[in-house]
Design a protein around this motif. Structure first.
Motif, short mmCIF file in Angstrom:
data_model
loop_
_atom_site.label_atom_id
_atom_site.label_comp_id
_atom_site.label_asym_id
_atom_site.label_seq_id
_atom_site.Cartn_x
_atom_site.Cartn_y
_atom_site.Cartn_z
N GLN A 1 69.55 34.89 -43.32
CA GLN A 1 70.00 35.77 -44.39
C GLN A 1 70.25 35.02 -45.69
O GLN A 1 70.79 35.57 -46.65
CB GLN A 1 71.29 36.49 -43.98
CG GLN A 1 71.11 37.55 -42.91
CD GLN A 1 70.91 36.97 -41.52
OE1 GLN A 1 71.58 36.01 -41.15
NE2 GLN A 1 69.99 37.54 -40.76
N GLY A 2 69.88 33.73 -45.70
CA GLY A 2 70.02 32.93 -46.91
C GLY A 2 71.41 32.38 -47.12
O GLY A 2 71.75 31.99 -48.25
N SER A 3 72.22 32.30 -46.06
CA SER A 3 73.59 31.82 -46.19
C SER A 3 73.84 30.63 -45.27
O SER A 3 73.31 30.58 -44.15
CB SER A 3 74.59 32.94 -45.86
OG SER A 3 75.91 32.45 -45.82
N LEU A 4 74.64 29.67 -45.74
CA LEU A 4 75.03 28.52 -44.93
C LEU A 4 76.48 28.66 -44.45
O LEU A 4 77.12 27.67 -44.09
CB LEU A 4 74.87 27.23 -45.74
CG LEU A 4 73.46 26.92 -46.26
CD1 LEU A 4 73.45 25.59 -47.01
CD2 LEU A 4 72.46 26.87 -45.11
N ALA A 5 76.97 29.86 -44.40
CA ALA A 5 78.36 30.10 -44.02
C ALA A 5 78.54 29.95 -42.51
O ALA A 5 77.61 30.07 -41.72
CB ALA A 5 78.78 31.51 -44.45
N ALA A 6 79.79 29.66 -42.12
CA ALA A 6 80.23 29.60 -40.72
C ALA A 6 79.34 28.71 -39.85
O ALA A 6 78.80 29.15 -38.83
CB ALA A 6 80.29 31.01 -40.13
N PRO A 7 79.17 27.44 -40.23
CA PRO A 7 78.33 26.57 -39.41
C PRO A 7 78.92 26.37 -38.01
O PRO A 7 80.14 26.26 -37.83
CB PRO A 7 78.33 25.25 -40.20
CG PRO A 7 79.56 25.30 -41.03
CD PRO A 7 79.77 26.73 -41.38
N LEU A 8 78.03 26.39 -37.02
CA LEU A 8 78.36 26.14 -35.61
C LEU A 8 79.31 27.17 -35.01
O LEU A 8 79.82 26.97 -33.91
CB LEU A 8 78.96 24.73 -35.43
CG LEU A 8 78.10 23.55 -35.89
CD1 LEU A 8 78.83 22.24 -35.70
CD2 LEU A 8 76.77 23.53 -35.15
N SER A 9 79.51 28.29 -35.68
CA SER A 9 80.46 29.29 -35.18
C SER A 9 79.97 29.95 -33.89
O SER A 9 80.77 30.49 -33.13
CB SER A 9 80.73 30.34 -36.24
OG SER A 9 79.51 30.99 -36.62
N HIS A 10 78.68 29.92 -33.66
CA HIS A 10 78.11 30.56 -32.47
C HIS A 10 77.96 29.60 -31.30
O HIS A 10 77.56 30.01 -30.20
CB HIS A 10 76.72 31.09 -32.81
CG HIS A 10 75.76 29.99 -33.19
ND1 HIS A 10 75.91 29.26 -34.34
CD2 HIS A 10 74.69 29.47 -32.54
CE1 HIS A 10 74.95 28.34 -34.39
NE2 HIS A 10 74.21 28.46 -33.33
N LEU A 11 78.25 28.31 -31.51
CA LEU A 11 77.92 27.29 -30.52
C LEU A 11 78.69 27.48 -29.22
O LEU A 11 78.13 27.35 -28.12
CB LEU A 11 78.20 25.90 -31.11
CG LEU A 11 77.47 24.72 -30.46
CD1 LEU A 11 75.97 24.93 -30.53
CD2 LEU A 11 77.87 23.42 -31.14
#
Length: 555
Positions: A37-47
């Motif tokens: 979606q073109g965003s670098l927000a919330a890195p690794l939040s799904h890990l």
């Protein structure tokens, strides 16, 4: 030194475009869940959610089990056959080469479907002999069996060409000095072939753990799932989980890198080379009393690996209806006539696949030699990184490479992009298939000592001249075998083609797939039969031309 820098720079640039960009964007997607979606927000939040899936351990262990099983089975078949082909005067050697290559040219999903129609209850085998092997086929063992027959040509050609390049002359010298036949083989011939064997088995392992069609078709009902089927589910089931699929893909990469490290460990300290600086091929050894038993062995393997699935494909292609079975009255040319009636669509698909296959073979051949030379013949820092980057694509499913290319090239900041053109398909094929020429070229270069190149440099030849006039002719047998394999795979690749083919561009695999989607299994099998015939003819012609060219050069 300047020539070294140019070669290394060219290799790095090629790997950056073909490999680093798509795989880098997959890694970015694994880190940043909202990258699409073109965003670098919330890195690794799904890990945590992905790694906490209780099925992950089972998927990983099943993947390792499948890879190991296919490697062991392919080694058990390919190494003995390749040794016999490379060292001995095998009757009808070219014919066996063609027959061994045909299973590799049959798309895996078509091969699996052919075996299903042959061995399932009320299948062709039961119609002919009254028996079937359905329970054995739809199991882990059945997956290993079918996948082994598809990939054993990788081992066969690597071993046969490596054995032929090293030849039997050095082993004969050992015999003269008092060594026994088996001792000379184990202490002289086999060590020279070890790099090629290890490289081919690494490719087999990578191909086994990334193959989707065969496990999905044969073992899903038995509850045997692997990482690649888990990745496909995350792509196909709503809601689509791109970050989770990317994480599983990176786990696949880690598994393949462990295999890569193991291969380097095996080869390290065993880098044998000939003291003359180049391989020495002697006369092929006579089989003597073993002549006909060896021919019978090749015939048995060819019958199972080549003729059995081809029989099922041809029987379906020439059957008016599936329910009519093998009855003579059910035989018809209706499916071939339907393909001919489609005219331009079928012909365009075939020509497109052949052109893309040839283009991928040419590009990967050039890049493969460059990378292999930088890794084996230079002392450049970062050689291991180049080597690892070159083998990475074979650890990734085609669906992941396709998504990586979409993410990489479907960006607004590019002034020009191959996305939505035939060029994106060529990039996908080159990315997926680059490991073949790299590994085969490395195995051949490891057998070539530095004395010939050094002698050329002493006599005034530059690096470019030494590479083109000395090393390349010595590499040609192994490189040609690798490029033929690239052509075979590229001309029938499916998954990346489904994702990336632009509107109006249709390959053979897409044509066949769409026939199956429409329920026209007979037409799909008919097109498969035509494709195998055409690609086999092209590859046979290329092989004969190369052999005649080499014979002319030797004279």
């Amino acid at each position: 030194m300047r020539a070294n820098v140019v070669l290394i720079g060219a290799a790095v640039a090629a790997l950056a475009v073909l490999v680093a960009m798509p795989l880098g964007f997959v890694a970015l997607q694994a880190i940043f869940p909202q990258l699409a979606q073109g965003s670098l927000a919330a890195p690794l939040s799904h890990l945590a959610g992905t790694l906490g899936d209780p099925r992950l351990v089972e998927l990983t262990l099943n993947t390792l089990k499948l890879g190991a099983g296919v490697v062991l089975a392919a080694a058990a078949i390919g190494i003995p056959l390749g040794t016999l082909r490379g060292l001995f005067a095998l009757p009808a050697a070219r014919l066996w080469d063609v027959l061994m290559l045909v299973p590799f040219m049959i798309p895996p999903y078509i091969s699996a479907l052919g075996w299903i129609m042959l061995l399932q209850p009320r299948g062709y085998l039961q119609q002919l002999l009254g028996i079937h092997a359905g329970p054995a086929l739809f199991s882990f063992g059945g997956v290993v069996f079918v996948m082994t027959l598809n990939v054993v040509p990788v081992v066969y050609f690597a071993v046969s060409r490596t054995m032929a390049a090293s030849g039997s002359r050095l082993a004969l010298v050992g015999r003269v000095c008092g060594g026994g036949a088996w001792r000379c083989f184990l202490r002289i011939t086999l060590p020279l072939a070890l790099p090629g064997i290890a490289a081919s088995l690494l490719l087999v392992f990578a191909m086994a753990i990334e193959e989707y069609g065969t496990p999905a078709a044969l073992a899903a009902n038995a509850g045997f799932f692997v990482l690649v089927t888990g990745i496909e589910r995350r792509f196909s089931e709503w809601p689509i989980d791109l970050p989770g699929a990317s994480v599983l893909s990176l786990i696949l990469v880690a598994l393949a890198m462990l295999a890569f490290a193991w291969q380097r460990r095996i080869v390290r300290g065993h880098g044998y080379e000939t003291t003359t600086g180049k391989p020495m091929r002697g006369e092929a050894l006579a089989l003597g009393a073993w002549r006909w038993p060896v021919v019978a062995l090749f015939a048995l393997v060819a019958g199972i690996a080549t003729f059995a699935p081809l029989f099922a494909i041809a029987a379906t292609a020439f059957s008016r209806t599936l329910s009519g079975g093998l009855a003579l009255g059910n035989m018809s040319l209706v499916h071939l006539q339907a393909i001919a009636a489609s005219g331009s669509d079928a012909l365009r698909a075939l020509l497109t696949s052949l052109a893309l296959g040839l283009g991928a073979a040419a590009v990967t051949g050039v890049v493969g030699v460059l990378v292999a030379y930088c890794v084996v013949k230079t002392r450049t820092r970062g050689r291991v990184v180049l080597d690892a980057l070159a083998v990475l694509p074979n650890t990734m499913p085609g669906v992941v490479v396709g998504v990586g290319l979409i993410l990489a090239w479907n960006q607004g900041f590019w002034p020009a992009t191959p996305y939505n053109t035939w060029g994106i398909l060529l990039l996908a094929y080159c990315c997926l298939l680059l490991p073949y020429p790299v590994r085969y070229s490395q195995a051949a270069l490891m057998q070539i000592g530095d004395s010939l190149e050094a002698a050329a440099r002493v006599h005034g030849a530059g690096m470019q001249t030494a590479l083109i006039r000395i090393l390349l002719p010595l590499l040609l047998p192994s490189l040609a075998a690798a490029m033929l394999l690239v052509f075979a795979v590229a001309s029938r690749e499916l998954v990346a083609s489904l994702l990336l083919a632009p509107t109006g561009v249709q390959t053979v695999s897409l044509f066949i797939w769409r026939q199956f989607e429409q329920g026209s299994i007979g037409q799909g099998m008919a097109m498969s039969l035509v494709t195998v015939a055409v690609t086999t003819t092209v590859m046979l012609g290329a092989t004969i031309w190369l052999e005649r060219r080499q014979a002319g050069s030797a004279v």
